[in-house]
Design a protein around this motif. Structure first.
Motif, PDB file in Angstrom:
ATOM      1  N   TRP A   1      39.146  30.699  44.368  1.00  0.00           N
ATOM      2  CA  TRP A   1      39.425  31.365  43.091  1.00  0.00           C
ATOM      3  C   TRP A   1      38.172  32.018  42.514  1.00  0.00           C
ATOM      4  O   TRP A   1      38.216  33.151  42.060  1.00  0.00           O
ATOM      5  CB  TRP A   1      39.955  30.367  42.074  1.00  0.00           C
ATOM      6  CG  TRP A   1      41.404  30.019  42.217  1.00  0.00           C
ATOM      7  CD1 TRP A   1      42.270  30.425  43.203  1.00  0.00           C
ATOM      8  CD2 TRP A   1      42.155  29.176  41.353  1.00  0.00           C
ATOM      9  NE1 TRP A   1      43.504  29.873  42.985  1.00  0.00           N
ATOM     10  CE2 TRP A   1      43.475  29.105  41.865  1.00  0.00           C
ATOM     11  CE3 TRP A   1      41.853  28.458  40.213  1.00  0.00           C
ATOM     12  CZ2 TRP A   1      44.477  28.365  41.250  1.00  0.00           C
ATOM     13  CZ3 TRP A   1      42.839  27.717  39.596  1.00  0.00           C
ATOM     14  CH2 TRP A   1      44.143  27.665  40.112  1.00  0.00           C
ATOM     15  N   LEU A   2      37.056  31.298  42.535  1.00  0.00           N
ATOM     16  CA  LEU A   2      35.828  31.820  41.937  1.00  0.00           C
ATOM     17  C   LEU A   2      35.311  33.020  42.732  1.00  0.00           C
ATOM     18  O   LEU A   2      34.949  34.035  42.137  1.00  0.00           O
ATOM     19  CB  LEU A   2      34.760  30.735  41.839  1.00  0.00           C
ATOM     20  CG  LEU A   2      33.505  31.110  41.069  1.00  0.00           C
ATOM     21  CD1 LEU A   2      33.835  31.488  39.624  1.00  0.00           C
ATOM     22  CD2 LEU A   2      32.504  29.973  41.093  1.00  0.00           C
ATOM     23  N   ASP A   3      35.295  32.925  44.041  1.00  0.00           N
ATOM     24  CA  ASP A   3      34.833  34.049  44.865  1.00  0.00           C
ATOM     25  C   ASP A   3      35.702  35.281  44.649  1.00  0.00           C
ATOM     26  O   ASP A   3      35.186  36.392  44.519  1.00  0.00           O
ATOM     27  CB  ASP A   3      34.800  33.671  46.344  1.00  0.00           C
ATOM     28  CG  ASP A   3      33.645  32.754  46.690  1.00  0.00           C
ATOM     29  OD1 ASP A   3      32.672  32.703  45.911  1.00  0.00           O
ATOM     30  OD2 ASP A   3      33.704  32.089  47.737  1.00  0.00           O
ATOM     31  N   ARG A   4      37.010  35.108  44.613  1.00  0.00           N
ATOM     32  CA  ARG A   4      37.913  36.240  44.413  1.00  0.00           C
ATOM     33  C   ARG A   4      37.756  36.845  43.021  1.00  0.00           C
ATOM     34  O   ARG A   4      37.774  38.056  42.847  1.00  0.00           O
ATOM     35  CB  ARG A   4      39.359  35.828  44.627  1.00  0.00           C
ATOM     36  CG  ARG A   4      39.706  35.629  46.074  1.00  0.00           C
ATOM     37  CD  ARG A   4      41.156  35.283  46.250  1.00  0.00           C
ATOM     38  NE  ARG A   4      41.478  35.090  47.661  1.00  0.00           N
ATOM     39  CZ  ARG A   4      42.639  34.635  48.084  1.00  0.00           C
ATOM     40  NH1 ARG A   4      43.598  34.316  47.231  1.00  0.00           N
ATOM     41  NH2 ARG A   4      42.856  34.483  49.375  1.00  0.00           N
ATOM     42  N   ALA A   5      37.630  35.997  42.005  1.00  0.00           N
ATOM     43  CA  ALA A   5      37.487  36.502  40.623  1.00  0.00           C
ATOM     44  C   ALA A   5      36.183  37.261  40.451  1.00  0.00           C
ATOM     45  O   ALA A   5      36.173  38.333  39.827  1.00  0.00           O
ATOM     46  CB  ALA A   5      37.549  35.332  39.642  1.00  0.00           C
ATOM     47  N   LEU A   6      35.093  36.746  41.010  1.00  0.00           N
ATOM     48  CA  LEU A   6      33.810  37.414  40.874  1.00  0.00           C
ATOM     49  C   LEU A   6      33.739  38.702  41.703  1.00  0.00           C
ATOM     50  O   LEU A   6      32.989  39.604  41.366  1.00  0.00           O
ATOM     51  CB  LEU A   6      32.673  36.464  41.263  1.00  0.00           C
ATOM     52  CG  LEU A   6      32.479  35.272  40.312  1.00  0.00           C
ATOM     53  CD1 LEU A   6      31.411  34.328  40.849  1.00  0.00           C
ATOM     54  CD2 LEU A   6      32.147  35.731  38.906  1.00  0.00           C
ATOM     55  N   ALA A   7      34.553  38.773  42.763  1.00  0.00           N
ATOM     56  CA  ALA A   7      34.608  39.985  43.577  1.00  0.00           C
ATOM     57  C   ALA A   7      35.533  41.040  42.958  1.00  0.00           C
ATOM     58  O   ALA A   7      35.586  42.172  43.437  1.00  0.00           O
ATOM     59  CB  ALA A   7      35.056  39.666  44.995  1.00  0.00           C
ATOM     60  N   GLY A   8      36.270  40.644  41.930  1.00  0.00           N
ATOM     61  CA  GLY A   8      37.160  41.572  41.247  1.00  0.00           C
ATOM     62  C   GLY A   8      38.499  41.751  41.900  1.00  0.00           C
ATOM     63  O   GLY A   8      39.179  42.751  41.704  1.00  0.00           O
ATOM     64  N   LYS A   9      38.924  40.798  42.710  1.00  0.00           N
ATOM     65  CA  LYS A   9      40.210  40.898  43.417  1.00  0.00           C
ATOM     66  C   LYS A   9      41.309  40.235  42.621  1.00  0.00           C
ATOM     67  O   LYS A   9      41.143  39.344  41.891  1.00  0.00           O
ATOM     68  CB  LYS A   9      40.108  40.244  44.800  1.00  0.00           C
ATOM     69  CG  LYS A   9      39.174  40.996  45.693  1.00  0.00           C
ATOM     70  CD  LYS A   9      39.113  40.362  47.064  1.00  0.00           C
ATOM     71  CE  LYS A   9      38.154  41.137  47.949  1.00  0.00           C
ATOM     72  NZ  LYS A   9      37.990  40.533  49.246  1.00  0.00           N
TER      73      LYS A   9
END
Length: 96
Positions: free
Chosen positions: A88-96
């Motif tokens: 979740w954190l990686d996707r949110a920070l990547a803007g996905k």
């Protein structure tokens, strides 16, 4: 990230713990994960989490706490909760 500032890092993001709350990520970024150990059981001398609440939150201090929550889930172990939190954190920070 500097390992001196954050002694505990998981998959490139810092971890901070306060009692039964674990914060995953940096407040300097747009999103952070809050993990809350809701239930635990005793296994010999060790407390093992049996229910963990996971929340993806915005770090904007101007928002009310309930408005910061973007996603939430509940998992049956800390391992499963950290697995979801990292994605979740990686996707949110990547803007996905």
């Amino acid at each position: 990230m500097a390992s001196e500032k954050f002694p505990l890092v998981y998959k490139g993001h810092p971890l901070r713990r306060k009692d039964n709350l674990i914060y995953y990520g940096s407040m300097a970024e747009k999103y952070i994960i809050m993990l809350q150990v809701v239930d635990s059981k005793k296994d010999d001398d060790l407390n093992v989490a049996t229910r963990v609440s996971v929340q993806l939150q915005l770090t904007d201090p101007d928002l009310k706490s309930r408005d910061r929550v973007v996603k939430k889930s509940e998992k049956e172990s800390l391992y499963a909760a950290m697995d979801v939190a990292a994605v979740w954190l990686d996707r949110a920070l990547a803007g996905k």
